[in-house]
Write an enzyme that holds these catalytic residues in place. Sequence first.
Site, PDB file in Angstrom:
ATOM      1  N   CYS A   1    -121.136 -27.415 -26.335  1.00  0.00           N
ATOM      2  CA  CYS A   1    -121.893 -27.789 -27.690  1.00  0.00           C
ATOM      3  C   CYS A   1    -121.424 -28.998 -28.193  1.00  0.00           C
ATOM      4  CB  CYS A   1    -121.564 -26.619 -28.676  1.00  0.00           C
ATOM      5  SG  CYS A   1    -121.915 -24.941 -28.072  1.00  0.00           S
TER       6      CYS A   1
ATOM      7  N   CYS B   1    -123.079 -32.578 -26.982  1.00  0.00           N
ATOM      8  CA  CYS B   1    -124.095 -33.319 -27.846  1.00  0.00           C
ATOM      9  C   CYS B   1    -123.915 -33.400 -29.214  1.00  0.00           C
ATOM     10  CB  CYS B   1    -125.467 -32.410 -27.183  1.00  0.00           C
ATOM     11  SG  CYS B   1    -125.858 -32.574 -25.574  1.00  0.00           S
ATOM     12  N   HIS B   2    -123.371 -32.274 -29.748  1.00  0.00           N
ATOM     13  CA  HIS B   2    -123.436 -32.209 -31.364  1.00  0.00           C
ATOM     14  C   HIS B   2    -122.100 -32.644 -31.711  1.00  0.00           C
ATOM     15  CE1 HIS B   2    -127.195 -29.996 -31.065  1.00  0.00           C
ATOM     16  NE2 HIS B   2    -126.754 -29.323 -30.008  1.00  0.00           N
TER      17      HIS B   2
ATOM     18  N   CYS C   1    -130.221 -24.062 -26.152  1.00  0.00           N
ATOM     19  CA  CYS C   1    -129.171 -25.247 -25.956  1.00  0.00           C
ATOM     20  C   CYS C   1    -128.596 -24.628 -24.568  1.00  0.00           C
ATOM     21  CB  CYS C   1    -128.450 -25.523 -26.951  1.00  0.00           C
ATOM     22  SG  CYS C   1    -129.007 -26.538 -28.237  1.00  0.00           S
TER      23      CYS C   1
ATOM     24  N   CYS D   1    -138.845  -1.246 -45.740  1.00  0.00           N
ATOM     25  CA  CYS D   1    -137.775  -2.019 -46.085  1.00  0.00           C
ATOM     26  C   CYS D   1    -137.997  -2.015 -47.779  1.00  0.00           C
ATOM     27  CB  CYS D   1    -137.889  -3.430 -45.902  1.00  0.00           C
ATOM     28  SG  CYS D   1    -138.128  -3.657 -44.085  1.00  0.00           S
TER      29      CYS D   1
ATOM     30  N   HIS E   1    -135.190  -1.545 -50.979  1.00  0.00           N
ATOM     31  CA  HIS E   1    -134.602  -2.916 -51.025  1.00  0.00           C
ATOM     32  C   HIS E   1    -135.403  -3.685 -52.122  1.00  0.00           C
ATOM     33  CE1 HIS E   1    -131.448  -2.143 -48.542  1.00  0.00           C
ATOM     34  NE2 HIS E   1    -132.034  -1.996 -47.383  1.00  0.00           N
TER      35      HIS E   1
ATOM     36  N   ARG F   1    -128.913  -4.953 -37.837  1.00  0.00           N
ATOM     37  CA  ARG F   1    -128.845  -4.384 -39.097  1.00  0.00           C
ATOM     38  C   ARG F   1    -130.371  -3.851 -39.338  1.00  0.00           C
ATOM     39  NH1 ARG F   1    -128.237  -1.520 -42.632  1.00  0.00           N
ATOM     40  NH2 ARG F   1    -127.810  -0.074 -40.813  1.00  0.00           N
TER      41      ARG F   1
ATOM     42  N   CYS G   1    -131.544   0.141 -39.770  1.00  0.00           N
ATOM     43  CA  CYS G   1    -132.415   0.705 -40.992  1.00  0.00           C
ATOM     44  C   CYS G   1    -133.493   1.535 -40.295  1.00  0.00           C
ATOM     45  CB  CYS G   1    -132.781  -0.568 -41.563  1.00  0.00           C
ATOM     46  SG  CYS G   1    -131.772  -0.879 -43.220  1.00  0.00           S
TER      47      CYS G   1
END
Lengths: 281, 155
Positions: A96, A99-100, A134, A197, A201, A238, A242
């Site tokens: 990585c 390039c970064h 990438c 959801c 929530h 996650r 649910c």
Amino acid sequence: MSPRLALCAIVLLAIVGGAVAIAWGRSGPERPHWEGHGIKPPDKDFPLPEIVSGYWFRTKETQAIQDDDFNNPGFFAVEQGEELWSKPDGAAGKSCASCHQDAATSMKGVGAAMPKWREALHKPVNLEQQINICRTERMQAEPWKFGSAELTAMTTYVRFQSRGMPVRVRIDGPMAPWFERGKQLYHTRNGQLDLACASCHEKNYGRNLRADFLSQGQSNGFPVYRLRDQRLVPLHERMEGCIFDVRGIPYAPLSDEFLALELYLAWRGTGLPVETPAVRN
Amino acid sequence: MKALGCVVGLAAAVVSPAASQAAPPLPPFSVVVKDGVATIPAPLTSEPGDPKAGATVVVDRQLGNCLSCHEIDVLRGEEFHGDVGPPLNGVAKRWDTATLRMIVVNPKKVFGEDTVMPAFYRVDGLNRVRPEFVGKPILTAQQVEDVVAFLAALK
């Protein structure tokens, strides 16, 4: 009885009654005080009156683990990600860092703005997908599997570079239909238990679902270190959990549906600080 | 009190490719709209409901799991009562048995489409149900009767 005495008696009764009601009414642990810790929504049509991080829905003990970087087990993934960052992999012999360079500079703010539109693919991508793009295109390396320790560690490491920065995703232009799809999915009921959801929530945060204290389901801390799993959990896992728990068939991680939902969730948390790696129970 | 007619047969077949391997559709029962409220006056089974068995179903996390959302003081021996829905103390004073049965079977018929309470005896109109639950209601007819008997005693 004089009116004054009667008033005193009523007040006393109310206090005793209130105390009894509190002691009797809740048999679970004391509930965290999340109220007042939210930020203001960007406009009046926002689906939440205030935007509150899941941090405030957790106990003081859980918050304390997150607050201390030396104690937060999520930092193992940050360290693992840091090692992988400069480790060459694939036929191109690149890492990585090739390039970064320094992630602390080059990746600052990146994780706060994902998912993001990728014109070449004609679709938005999230952090996990961008990392694998990438790897395959620049490094000529194998993509990491979703849920692998490597992909979750790198996702955590990159997102950590945005810690404290406000979540802000683009939902205009080509992102608009993805946003609408995510919004629709958020409000669609699933499974034998027939819950969306939003059922928990949006309509019921700040209430107890048996021992679970319902939060707004914000995504600003992901990947999160989940105490019950004792490892870092990426967002799509996650969401899978649910839908499975309401006895529904989850969408696949990194599917278009979960990507749309991730975008919509990020928008619902507009302005929340990135907390990666957050600690949740 | 006189029922205002309107008897509706429920229990539609499951529209799903798995339906052919799944349990048969639920046996029919009659919904009677009384004073504008949907009710099920007749028990779903010939065996009368048992309130003790009902308490077990109410507590069991794989069955009724009612404590997930409701506080019930007579079950204070159990930890963690939720508060997503109202407490069920005195619920039999608020609803008669026929309405309680309707609420357990399908609360949307009483509280409207927006309620988050699941329908405990319904197999149709659901989305993306896991294969092992397709064609199966959350509770059996007998379990519904047991829960109704338990609730009817909460006066």
